[in-house]
Write a protein that holds these residues in place. Structure first.
Motif, PDB file in Angstrom:
ATOM      1  N   ARG A   1       0.838  -1.210   0.000  1.00 27.01           N
ATOM      2  CA  ARG A   1       0.000   0.000   0.000  1.00 27.01           C
ATOM      3  C   ARG A   1       0.866   1.251   0.000  1.00 27.01           C
ATOM      4  N   LYS A   2       2.001   1.201   0.680  1.00 25.88           N
ATOM      5  CA  LYS A   2       2.917   2.342   0.667  1.00 25.88           C
ATOM      6  C   LYS A   2       3.426   2.609  -0.743  1.00 25.88           C
ATOM      7  N   LEU A   3       3.788   1.549  -1.442  1.00 25.02           N
ATOM      8  CA  LEU A   3       4.297   1.711  -2.805  1.00 25.02           C
ATOM      9  C   LEU A   3       3.227   2.266  -3.726  1.00 25.02           C
ATOM     10  N   GLU A   4       2.003   1.803  -3.556  1.00 29.18           N
ATOM     11  CA  GLU A   4       0.901   2.335  -4.366  1.00 29.18           C
ATOM     12  C   GLU A   4       0.674   3.809  -4.051  1.00 29.18           C
ATOM     13  N   ARG A   5       0.785   4.169  -2.795  1.00 26.50           N
ATOM     14  CA  ARG A   5       0.616   5.563  -2.392  1.00 26.50           C
ATOM     15  C   ARG A   5       1.700   6.457  -3.014  1.00 26.50           C
ATOM     16  N   LEU A   6       2.930   5.988  -2.999  1.00 25.21           N
ATOM     17  CA  LEU A   6       4.054   6.808  -3.454  1.00 25.21           C
ATOM     18  C   LEU A   6       4.250   6.763  -4.969  1.00 25.21           C
ATOM     19  N   ALA A   7       3.740   5.704  -5.616  1.00 24.72           N
ATOM     20  CA  ALA A   7       3.847   5.557  -7.071  1.00 24.72           C
ATOM     21  C   ALA A   7       5.284   5.641  -7.561  1.00 24.72           C
ATOM     22  N   ILE A   8       6.143   4.781  -7.019  1.00 22.58           N
ATOM     23  CA  ILE A   8       7.553   4.793  -7.417  1.00 22.58           C
ATOM     24  C   ILE A   8       8.020   3.453  -7.994  1.00 22.58           C
ATOM     25  N   THR A   9       7.144   2.479  -8.101  1.00 19.86           N
ATOM     26  CA  THR A   9       7.600   1.163  -8.545  1.00 19.86           C
ATOM     27  C   THR A   9       8.167   1.184  -9.961  1.00 19.86           C
ATOM     28  N   ARG A  10       7.753   2.128 -10.774  1.00 17.75           N
ATOM     29  CA  ARG A  10       8.233   2.172 -12.165  1.00 17.75           C
ATOM     30  C   ARG A  10       9.730   2.431 -12.258  1.00 17.75           C
ATOM     31  N   PHE A  11      10.326   2.934 -11.188  1.00 14.74           N
ATOM     32  CA  PHE A  11      11.757   3.214 -11.209  1.00 14.74           C
ATOM     33  C   PHE A  11      12.607   1.960 -10.978  1.00 14.74           C
ATOM     34  N   PHE A  12      12.006   0.870 -10.510  1.00 10.07           N
ATOM     35  CA  PHE A  12      12.773  -0.287 -10.063  1.00 10.07           C
ATOM     36  C   PHE A  12      12.645  -1.473 -11.005  1.00 10.07           C
ATOM     37  N   ARG A  13      13.771  -2.159 -11.206  1.00 15.01           N
ATOM     38  CA  ARG A  13      13.754  -3.389 -11.996  1.00 15.01           C
ATOM     39  C   ARG A  13      12.947  -4.471 -11.290  1.00 15.01           C
ATOM     40  N   ALA A  14      13.021  -4.485  -9.960  1.00 16.58           N
ATOM     41  CA  ALA A  14      12.284  -5.471  -9.178  1.00 16.58           C
ATOM     42  C   ALA A  14      12.085  -4.933  -7.766  1.00 16.58           C
ATOM     43  N   VAL A  15      11.016  -5.396  -7.126  1.00 17.29           N
ATOM     44  CA  VAL A  15      10.682  -5.026  -5.751  1.00 17.29           C
ATOM     45  C   VAL A  15      10.506  -6.305  -4.944  1.00 17.29           C
ATOM     46  N   ARG A  16      11.069  -6.335  -3.743  1.00 15.00           N
ATOM     47  CA  ARG A  16      10.875  -7.464  -2.844  1.00 15.00           C
ATOM     48  C   ARG A  16      10.262  -6.949  -1.540  1.00 15.00           C
ATOM     49  N   LEU A  17       9.165  -7.583  -1.133  1.00 16.07           N
ATOM     50  CA  LEU A  17       8.500  -7.258   0.124  1.00 16.07           C
ATOM     51  C   LEU A  17       8.858  -8.345   1.132  1.00 16.07           C
ATOM     52  N   VAL A  18       9.626  -7.978   2.138  1.00 12.30           N
ATOM     53  CA  VAL A  18      10.119  -8.918   3.135  1.00 12.30           C
ATOM     54  C   VAL A  18       9.238  -8.823   4.377  1.00 12.30           C
ATOM     55  N   SER A  19       8.779  -9.950   4.879  1.00 11.95           N
ATOM     56  CA  SER A  19       7.889  -9.968   6.040  1.00 11.95           C
ATOM     57  C   SER A  19       8.682  -9.962   7.335  1.00 11.95           C
ATOM     58  N   SER A  20       8.693  -8.811   8.025  1.00  8.50           N
ATOM     59  CA  SER A  20       9.329  -8.739   9.343  1.00  8.50           C
ATOM     60  C   SER A  20       8.584  -9.611  10.342  1.00  8.50           C
ATOM     61  N   ILE A  21       7.278  -9.664  10.201  1.00 11.45           N
ATOM     62  CA  ILE A  21       6.448 -10.424  11.127  1.00 11.45           C
ATOM     63  C   ILE A  21       6.798 -11.907  11.059  1.00 11.45           C
ATOM     64  N   ALA A  22       7.122 -12.395   9.861  1.00  8.91           N
ATOM     65  CA  ALA A  22       7.490 -13.804   9.689  1.00  8.91           C
ATOM     66  C   ALA A  22       8.976 -14.048   9.913  1.00  8.91           C
ATOM     67  N   GLY A  23       9.721 -12.996  10.245  1.00  4.69           N
ATOM     68  CA  GLY A  23      11.151 -13.142  10.504  1.00  4.69           C
ATOM     69  C   GLY A  23      12.002 -13.323   9.265  1.00  4.69           C
ATOM     70  N   GLU A  24      11.510 -12.869   8.104  1.00  3.29           N
ATOM     71  CA  GLU A  24      12.270 -13.016   6.869  1.00  3.29           C
ATOM     72  C   GLU A  24      13.441 -12.039   6.829  1.00  3.29           C
ATOM     73  N   SER A  25      14.447 -12.386   6.047  1.00  6.90           N
ATOM     74  CA  SER A  25      15.683 -11.618   5.986  1.00  6.90           C
ATOM     75  C   SER A  25      15.815 -10.852   4.676  1.00  6.90           C
ATOM     76  N   LYS A  26      16.259  -9.608   4.771  1.00  7.12           N
ATOM     77  CA  LYS A  26      16.574  -8.855   3.553  1.00  7.12           C
ATOM     78  C   LYS A  26      17.763  -9.462   2.826  1.00  7.12           C
ATOM     79  N   ARG A  27      18.653 -10.051   3.567  1.00 10.39           N
ATOM     80  CA  ARG A  27      19.843 -10.640   2.948  1.00 10.39           C
ATOM     81  C   ARG A  27      19.445 -11.697   1.918  1.00 10.39           C
TER      82      ARG A  27
END
Length: 246
Positions: free
Chosen positions: A132-158
């Motif tokens: 929802r933040k990305l939709e609000r800001l409308a910036i996804t067109r600048f990126f080759r790819a986007v990854r949404l990492v779940s902090s709640i599930a303990g996922e790692s950005k690495r």
């Protein structure tokens, strides 16, 4: 320094308090909502006191667990109940994002960098809220790819970084990682051999390095300083708009 950064093949960005002004626009209201839910569930204080206490923790920029801290400080009417802290945490991470804005210079910087580098966005939190933040800001067109990492599930950005590097045939030593958290994306980028740039801003600005892997290659205080590292001029113009559509 700027010349070396200009030669990078890819730049990996964090979102909250790196490109978007999360502390300035969302944290206060989100903590207010969390406080209301926690008090209703049995936190032994009133909503205003709980919200003020958690906001002071946020302003200190030390990466505190606001919800566990509030439970420890005030207790629960029926005794210690960790479910109250978890309720506050879930409320916080699923907050309304309609007030979110880019930091000054954000859009101009992305517009300047996108033609020259492969840009990637790796952001952590509740995936639906981050979307929802990305939709609000409308910036996804600048990126080759986007990854949404779940902090709640303990996922790692690495892990997200490693996947993107492999999928796009990148060499980590030719990549730059930009973020606001030393013990998060800066550590992860360093471990992979990326050049790392710490934006000392937002919720985690005073949370120092804990290991040698937390030391950034460069430190900046704003996106205009980051733009200067890349040799980008006038990256402060028109950068703070929300732009709900592309």
């Amino acid at each position: 320094m700027a010349f070396q950064l200009r030669r990078a093949d890819a730049v990996f960005f964090d979102l909250d308090d790196t490109l978007a002004d999360t502390l300035g626009t969302l944290v206060g209201p989100a903590l207010q909502q969390a406080a209301a839910r926690m008090v209703a569930a049995g936190l032994d204080t009133d909503e205003s006191t709980a919200a003020d206490f958690m906001w002071r923790l946020a302003e200190r920029g030390e990466g505190a667990d606001y919800f566990a801290g509030a439970l420890e400080r005030f207790g629960a009417i029926s005794g210690g109940d960790s479910a109250i802290a978890e309720l506050g945490r879930r409320t916080y991470f699923t907050t309304d994002v309609s007030a979110l804005r880019l930091l000054p210079g954000g859009r101009a910087l992305l517009e300047a960098l996108a033609p020259k580098h492969a840009l990637f966005l790796v952001t952590a939190g509740d995936p639906q809220t981050q979307q929802r933040k990305l939709e609000r800001l409308a910036i996804t067109r600048f990126f080759r790819a986007v990854r949404l990492v779940s902090s709640i599930a303990g996922e790692s950005k690495r892990n997200a970084f490693k996947e993107l590097v492999a999928e796009h045939a990148l060499a980590p030593q030719h990549c730059i990682c930009v973020g606001d958290r030393l013990v998060g994306e800066i550590r992860d980028g360093n471990k992979l051999g990326m050049t790392t740039i710490w934006i000392q801003h937002g919720e985690f600005r005073h949370l120092g390095a804990q290991t040698k892997n937390d030391q950034p290659s460069h430190t900046v205080a704003s996106l205009s300083e980051l733009a200067a590292l890349f040799g980008v001029e006038r990256a402060t113009a028109g950068g703070g708009d929300a732009r709900a559509s592309q």
